[in-house]
Design a protein around this motif. Sequence first.
Motif, short mmCIF file in Angstrom:
data_model
loop_
_atom_site.label_atom_id
_atom_site.label_comp_id
_atom_site.label_asym_id
_atom_site.label_seq_id
_atom_site.Cartn_x
_atom_site.Cartn_y
_atom_site.Cartn_z
N TYR A 230 0.84 -1.20 0.00
CA TYR A 230 0.00 0.00 0.00
C TYR A 230 0.88 1.25 0.00
CZ TYR A 230 -3.17 -3.59 1.72
OH TYR A 230 -3.88 -4.75 1.87
N ARG A 231 0.55 2.18 -0.87
CA ARG A 231 1.18 3.49 -0.88
C ARG A 231 0.08 4.55 -0.77
NH1 ARG A 231 6.55 3.62 -2.83
NH2 ARG A 231 7.26 1.69 -3.83
N ASN A 232 0.21 5.43 0.23
CA ASN A 232 -0.73 6.54 0.43
C ASN A 232 -2.16 6.06 0.65
OD1 ASN A 232 1.43 8.38 -0.14
ND2 ASN A 232 1.06 8.00 -2.33
N THR A 233 -2.32 4.85 1.12
CA THR A 233 -3.65 4.32 1.40
C THR A 233 -3.52 3.19 2.41
OG1 THR A 233 -5.72 3.51 0.40
CG2 THR A 233 -3.65 2.61 -0.46
N ALA A 234 -4.65 2.66 2.81
CA ALA A 234 -4.66 1.56 3.78
C ALA A 234 -5.77 0.59 3.40
CB ALA A 234 -4.88 2.10 5.19
N LEU A 241 -13.70 -0.90 -2.95
CA LEU A 241 -13.09 -1.07 -4.27
C LEU A 241 -12.77 -2.53 -4.56
CD1 LEU A 241 -10.64 1.97 -4.53
CD2 LEU A 241 -13.00 1.78 -5.32
N VAL A 242 -12.31 -3.28 -3.57
CA VAL A 242 -11.91 -4.67 -3.82
C VAL A 242 -13.12 -5.59 -4.04
CG1 VAL A 242 -9.76 -4.38 -2.56
CG2 VAL A 242 -11.78 -5.27 -1.37
N ARG A 243 -14.32 -5.07 -3.80
CA ARG A 243 -15.52 -5.85 -4.10
C ARG A 243 -15.98 -5.67 -5.53
NH1 ARG A 243 -17.37 -3.44 0.94
NH2 ARG A 243 -17.07 -4.90 2.67
N GLY A 263 -3.73 10.92 -5.71
CA GLY A 263 -4.76 11.96 -5.77
C GLY A 263 -6.15 11.36 -5.67
N ASP A 264 -6.95 11.55 -6.70
CA ASP A 264 -8.34 11.09 -6.67
C ASP A 264 -8.52 9.72 -7.32
OD1 ASP A 264 -7.83 11.73 -9.27
OD2 ASP A 264 -9.60 13.02 -9.55
N LEU A 289 -9.05 2.90 -10.40
CA LEU A 289 -10.41 3.17 -9.94
C LEU A 289 -10.45 4.50 -9.18
CD1 LEU A 289 -11.43 -0.38 -8.59
CD2 LEU A 289 -12.15 0.69 -10.74
N PRO A 290 -11.62 5.14 -9.15
CA PRO A 290 -11.74 6.39 -8.38
C PRO A 290 -11.45 6.14 -6.90
CG PRO A 290 -13.60 6.10 -9.86
CD PRO A 290 -12.86 4.80 -9.86
N ALA A 291 -10.68 7.00 -6.29
CA ALA A 291 -10.35 6.85 -4.89
C ALA A 291 -11.56 7.19 -4.02
CB ALA A 291 -9.17 7.74 -4.52
#
Length: 295
Positions: A230-234, A241-243, A263-264, A289-291
């Motif tokens: 993971y970078r900049n996320t958790a 998203l993983v669904r 970003g987004d 995918l959109p964040a």
Amino acid sequence: MDSLTHAFAVMLAAPDSVSGLYLFALVLGAVIPDIDILFKPISDRHPSLYMFTHGGVTHSIPGAVAMTPLALTGCAVVIAWGAFPVPEQGFTWVLMGGLFILGTFTHLFLDALAYPGIPLFYPVTPQKYTAGIFPGPSLVIFAASLVFATLSLSGRSGQTLTWAYAAFCILFILASGGIAFAVRAGTRERVIPTLHPLRWFILAEDDGRYILSSFHLLSGTGPEKIFPKYRNTAPYELEDLVRRPEYQRLRFYSYVITANRDGDRVVFTDPIRAAGIIFYPPYYTELTLPAPDRA
């Protein structure tokens, strides 16, 4: 490409008394799982149908069985059109169906020896299963099958050639299995074969990263490559998203998946295939995918 291998594998197993439609059923069963190469446009357009792709639903045990009535219906149509002689006395559709399934199971068995495996129990689970003793498709067995086919079609076929081809394939499988056993004996991590029979990859992971190292059976372990998960996320930010079916499709093709928030958007990647370290499967190495909104 490996359909040729499967076809000759079942022909080797077929006794000389198997003739006509019965031999056709065996060979048809051996090659028909690879009809799924025609299905990829379906999963390209509809991510939720990602199992309709090469190495997908037709490479499962239920899928192989489900194809039997369709294949037999097609055979009946071919017979009605006169492409085959009228079935001989004693012919039974039950036996023909059984031979067709035997052919498909031979195909599944050989594919399950190779990495990254096939979803044997789909639709129960899309998980791939493999003995992982050589990379798929096996170029060695394919090359041997091509030589055997060429010699057979040139009129040089015979019992000696047949037994030589069978012995080579069996010895190659046994040797590959022995090498795989030796590699796995030295580690508890995931091992991945390469085209070089003595060179393998060792894939380890912890909470935050994947660690990929090369391993040579003679010279030992090589340098490591580190891929942060993971970078900049958790993980909790990615639960929705993983669904999504697009992610499930990527996961089906991938060895590992990393996530990078930029970003987004969130970029999911299989770094092993994206970097060309392993080329197969070649499809869907990355997904954007959109964040999700942050609280």
